[in-house]
Design a protein around this motif. Sequence first.
Motif, PDB file in Angstrom:
ATOM      1  N   TRP A 213       0.615  -1.110   0.349  1.00 15.69           N
ATOM      2  CA  TRP A 213      -0.066   0.091   0.132  1.00 15.69           C
ATOM      3  C   TRP A 213       1.300   1.529  -0.086  1.00 15.69           C
ATOM      4  CZ3 TRP A 213       1.251  -2.542   4.659  1.00 15.69           C
ATOM      5  CH2 TRP A 213       2.055  -2.184   5.446  1.00 15.69           C
ATOM      6  N   LEU A 214       0.403   1.835   0.062  1.00 18.38           N
ATOM      7  CA  LEU A 214       0.876   3.853   0.199  1.00 18.38           C
ATOM      8  C   LEU A 214       0.145   4.367   0.793  1.00 18.38           C
ATOM      9  CD1 LEU A 214       0.682   5.210  -3.999  1.00 18.38           C
ATOM     10  CD2 LEU A 214       2.667   4.376  -2.125  1.00 18.38           C
ATOM     11  N   PRO A 215       1.247   4.598   2.012  1.00 16.68           N
ATOM     12  CA  PRO A 215       0.478   5.153   3.381  1.00 16.68           C
ATOM     13  C   PRO A 215      -0.130   6.410   2.884  1.00 16.68           C
ATOM     14  CG  PRO A 215       2.969   5.207   3.004  1.00 16.68           C
ATOM     15  CD  PRO A 215       2.405   4.394   2.233  1.00 16.68           C
ATOM     16  N   CYS A 216       0.175   7.434   1.633  1.00 15.28           N
ATOM     17  CA  CYS A 216      -0.510   8.531   1.307  1.00 15.28           C
ATOM     18  C   CYS A 216       0.329   9.059   0.195  1.00 15.28           C
ATOM     19  CB  CYS A 216      -0.749   9.502   2.676  1.00 15.28           C
ATOM     20  SG  CYS A 216       1.202  10.217   2.755  1.00 15.28           S
ATOM     21  N   VAL A 217      -0.375   9.681  -0.518  1.00 17.27           N
ATOM     22  CA  VAL A 217       0.194  10.304  -1.515  1.00 17.27           C
ATOM     23  C   VAL A 217      -0.650  12.255  -1.415  1.00 17.27           C
ATOM     24  CG1 VAL A 217       0.098  11.117  -3.792  1.00 17.27           C
ATOM     25  CG2 VAL A 217       0.315   8.715  -3.115  1.00 17.27           C
ATOM     26  N   PRO A 218       0.691  12.818  -0.865  1.00 14.11           N
ATOM     27  CA  PRO A 218       0.126  14.390  -1.405  1.00 14.11           C
ATOM     28  C   PRO A 218      -0.815  15.308  -2.688  1.00 14.11           C
ATOM     29  CG  PRO A 218       2.311  14.022  -1.453  1.00 14.11           C
ATOM     30  CD  PRO A 218       2.149  12.831  -1.803  1.00 14.11           C
ATOM     31  N   GLY A 219      -1.480  15.712  -1.234  1.00 16.01           N
ATOM     32  CA  GLY A 219      -2.809  15.984  -2.747  1.00 16.01           C
ATOM     33  C   GLY A 219      -3.778  14.747  -3.025  1.00 16.01           C
ATOM     34  N   ALA A 220      -3.511  13.250  -2.355  1.00 13.78           N
ATOM     35  CA  ALA A 220      -4.622  12.367  -2.497  1.00 13.78           C
ATOM     36  C   ALA A 220      -5.963  12.729  -1.131  1.00 13.78           C
ATOM     37  CB  ALA A 220      -4.094  11.201  -2.433  1.00 13.78           C
ATOM     38  N   GLY A 221      -5.208  12.976  -0.171  1.00 17.25           N
ATOM     39  CA  GLY A 221      -6.083  12.632   1.259  1.00 17.25           C
ATOM     40  C   GLY A 221      -6.331  11.820   1.533  1.00 17.25           C
ATOM     41  N   ALA A 222      -6.640  11.831   2.885  1.00 18.42           N
ATOM     42  CA  ALA A 222      -6.677  10.550   3.200  1.00 18.42           C
ATOM     43  C   ALA A 222      -8.050   9.679   3.690  1.00 18.42           C
ATOM     44  CB  ALA A 222      -6.449  10.847   4.512  1.00 18.42           C
ATOM     45  N   GLN A 223      -8.980  10.996   4.127  1.00 19.12           N
ATOM     46  CA  GLN A 223     -10.820  10.976   4.434  1.00 19.12           C
ATOM     47  C   GLN A 223     -11.477  11.576   3.388  1.00 19.12           C
ATOM     48  OE1 GLN A 223     -11.086  10.249   7.552  1.00 19.12           O
ATOM     49  NE2 GLN A 223      -9.353   9.796   7.769  1.00 19.12           N
ATOM     50  N   ASN A 224     -11.073  12.026   2.835  1.00 18.02           N
ATOM     51  CA  ASN A 224     -12.082  11.606   0.939  1.00 18.02           C
ATOM     52  C   ASN A 224     -10.485  11.774   0.190  1.00 18.02           C
ATOM     53  OD1 ASN A 224     -14.507  13.093   2.262  1.00 18.02           O
ATOM     54  ND2 ASN A 224     -13.715  14.666   2.733  1.00 18.02           N
ATOM     55  N   LEU A 225     -10.829  10.461  -0.404  1.00 18.73           N
ATOM     56  CA  LEU A 225      -9.208   9.625  -0.865  1.00 18.73           C
ATOM     57  C   LEU A 225     -10.046  10.818  -2.773  1.00 18.73           C
ATOM     58  CD1 LEU A 225      -7.057   8.321  -1.236  1.00 18.73           C
ATOM     59  CD2 LEU A 225      -8.317   6.210  -1.705  1.00 18.73           C
ATOM     60  N   ASP A 226      -8.849  11.403  -3.525  1.00 18.25           N
ATOM     61  CA  ASP A 226      -8.850  11.944  -4.619  1.00 18.25           C
ATOM     62  C   ASP A 226      -7.746  11.521  -5.366  1.00 18.25           C
ATOM     63  OD1 ASP A 226      -9.467  13.780  -6.513  1.00 18.25           O
ATOM     64  OD2 ASP A 226      -9.528  15.140  -6.026  1.00 18.25           O
ATOM     65  N   THR A 227      -8.200  10.751  -6.466  1.00 15.01           N
ATOM     66  CA  THR A 227      -6.997  10.168  -6.857  1.00 15.01           C
ATOM     67  C   THR A 227      -7.058  10.764  -8.416  1.00 15.01           C
ATOM     68  OG1 THR A 227      -8.224   8.200  -8.192  1.00 15.01           O
ATOM     69  CG2 THR A 227      -7.328   7.757  -6.394  1.00 15.01           C
ATOM     70  N   THR A 228      -7.818  11.744  -8.581  1.00 14.93           N
ATOM     71  CA  THR A 228      -7.692  12.568 -10.012  1.00 14.93           C
ATOM     72  C   THR A 228      -6.540  13.303 -10.414  1.00 14.93           C
ATOM     73  OG1 THR A 228      -8.999  14.533  -8.968  1.00 14.93           O
ATOM     74  CG2 THR A 228     -10.467  12.314  -9.567  1.00 14.93           C
ATOM     75  N   ALA A 229      -5.567  13.333  -9.188  1.00 11.84           N
ATOM     76  CA  ALA A 229      -4.501  14.834 -10.332  1.00 11.84           C
ATOM     77  C   ALA A 229      -3.398  13.357  -9.338  1.00 11.84           C
ATOM     78  CB  ALA A 229      -4.015  15.999  -8.534  1.00 11.84           C
ATOM     79  N   LEU A 230      -3.403  12.523  -9.442  1.00  8.48           N
ATOM     80  CA  LEU A 230      -2.267  11.119  -8.687  1.00  8.48           C
ATOM     81  C   LEU A 230      -1.342  11.634 -10.074  1.00  8.48           C
ATOM     82  CD1 LEU A 230      -3.654   7.915  -8.227  1.00  8.48           C
ATOM     83  CD2 LEU A 230      -1.659   9.357  -6.686  1.00  8.48           C
ATOM     84  N   ALA A 231      -1.324  11.840 -11.189  1.00 11.40           N
ATOM     85  CA  ALA A 231      -0.166  11.897 -12.523  1.00 11.40           C
ATOM     86  C   ALA A 231      -0.100  13.261 -11.714  1.00 11.40           C
ATOM     87  CB  ALA A 231      -0.901  11.977 -13.625  1.00 11.40           C
ATOM     88  N   GLN A 232      -0.171  14.532 -11.995  1.00  7.45           N
ATOM     89  CA  GLN A 232       0.727  15.391 -11.537  1.00  7.45           C
ATOM     90  C   GLN A 232       1.810  15.808 -10.419  1.00  7.45           C
ATOM     91  OE1 GLN A 232      -2.510  19.420 -11.346  1.00  7.45           O
ATOM     92  NE2 GLN A 232      -1.124  20.826 -11.157  1.00  7.45           N
ATOM     93  N   THR A 233       0.694  15.097  -9.235  1.00  9.04           N
ATOM     94  CA  THR A 233       1.520  15.364  -8.411  1.00  9.04           C
ATOM     95  C   THR A 233       2.955  14.740  -8.289  1.00  9.04           C
ATOM     96  OG1 THR A 233      -1.177  15.446  -6.344  1.00  9.04           O
ATOM     97  CG2 THR A 233       1.199  14.097  -5.339  1.00  9.04           C
TER      98      THR A 233
END
Length: 388
Positions: A69-89
């Motif tokens: 697992w990935l513990p976190c990715v900046p911008g993805a958020g933990a509670q309201n998980l958002d993967t739409t900016a992963l490529a940019q991040t």
Amino acid sequence: MPMSIPAASAEPSVIAPQSAAHADIPIGIRLHTTQPASHALQWLATHQLGHLIQHQIGTDAQGPWQQFWLPCVPGAGAQNLDTTALAQTLGLSPDTRDADLDTEILAAMLLSPLGFQFPSLAEWQSAVRLRRFIVQAGRRTVLAFDTEEAERPDCWRWTEATGFVLLPGHELIPALQAALWPDVSGRLYSFSCYRATEHVVLLGLAQELQISNPAALAALQAQWQRKAIQSEAFQNAFLYEYGSLQTPLPSHYYVPGDRLWFRNPDAVSAGIEGYEGSWVFYLGQGRFTNFWKPNQAYTLVSKCVELYHWRHGVRTDGPSGQPWMDESIIEARVAETLADAQATQAVLQRMMRLRDPAGIYAEGGCIDASREAVRCVHPQTFGLRIAA
């Protein structure tokens, strides 16, 4: 005879909701394999994720498992998980580099709030590659929307009993590419959005089977020479669903290659054929397929705004007296709303809600609780239900 289907453990699934006793076990990807975890970690390292990954090993009723697992990715958020900016991040260029698209897919999977399970590392690798094929097919697909008529290139033949089947001497992959891609065929063919998504899935699946299971590709081609598998039968044969109204996925969580449905929450306009909702694929980078307008992929915002304005496009002044949809009105309303930040936010407050259950039109929005992905494809862990 159907091709042999392995035990249920061979089918991709999501990890069951955790009990309090196992709340310390993280989410992400779980492999049921006896291979050393180093094999998966080495593969992940080739996709720029090795230094971010955490992993754990254990044993359950199915035997040894490994979890990544990935513990976190900046911008993805933990509670309201958002993967739409992963490529940019992550600094990726998925449109031009296959490896970067694979990395975006992997990162989204490793952030899964439910958790994916695979019976082997090979199946996980195929699932990533298959999603890449679906995204690439979806990007190139441009069609003419039609719920009444359907057209295909001359390598296909239609009967009411069989649907569109392949003519002798034609291969499935190029025949699908000709039907979906105008840069190959030179013209647009008519599809409904649901049938279009089936063809894109079928093309991506055939491309993956060419690599991982040629015998199954031969069976798939033989099936489409006899009879097309469509609608609910297609879903049951090739796809599995993850997320549910009881355990919904976050409204901004998507994995590139997901097939998903945006529901029309307006009862009146949803009564017009083809406007009950919208079937699309998530392409990554915050974009969703738009099969009808080349180079105009939807964002989550633009898709929600379009579906909201379907209610304003309903007309009853046609020669048949039946309700119909005036797309020009919808386009004008969408442009007007998107140009006004306050109006856009007001629409999103309604549309970004989880959809109501089937048959109910109340306070729900257009966001579905689930997504769909393709079943296992390797000979040892085969999960597709096709006739040999």
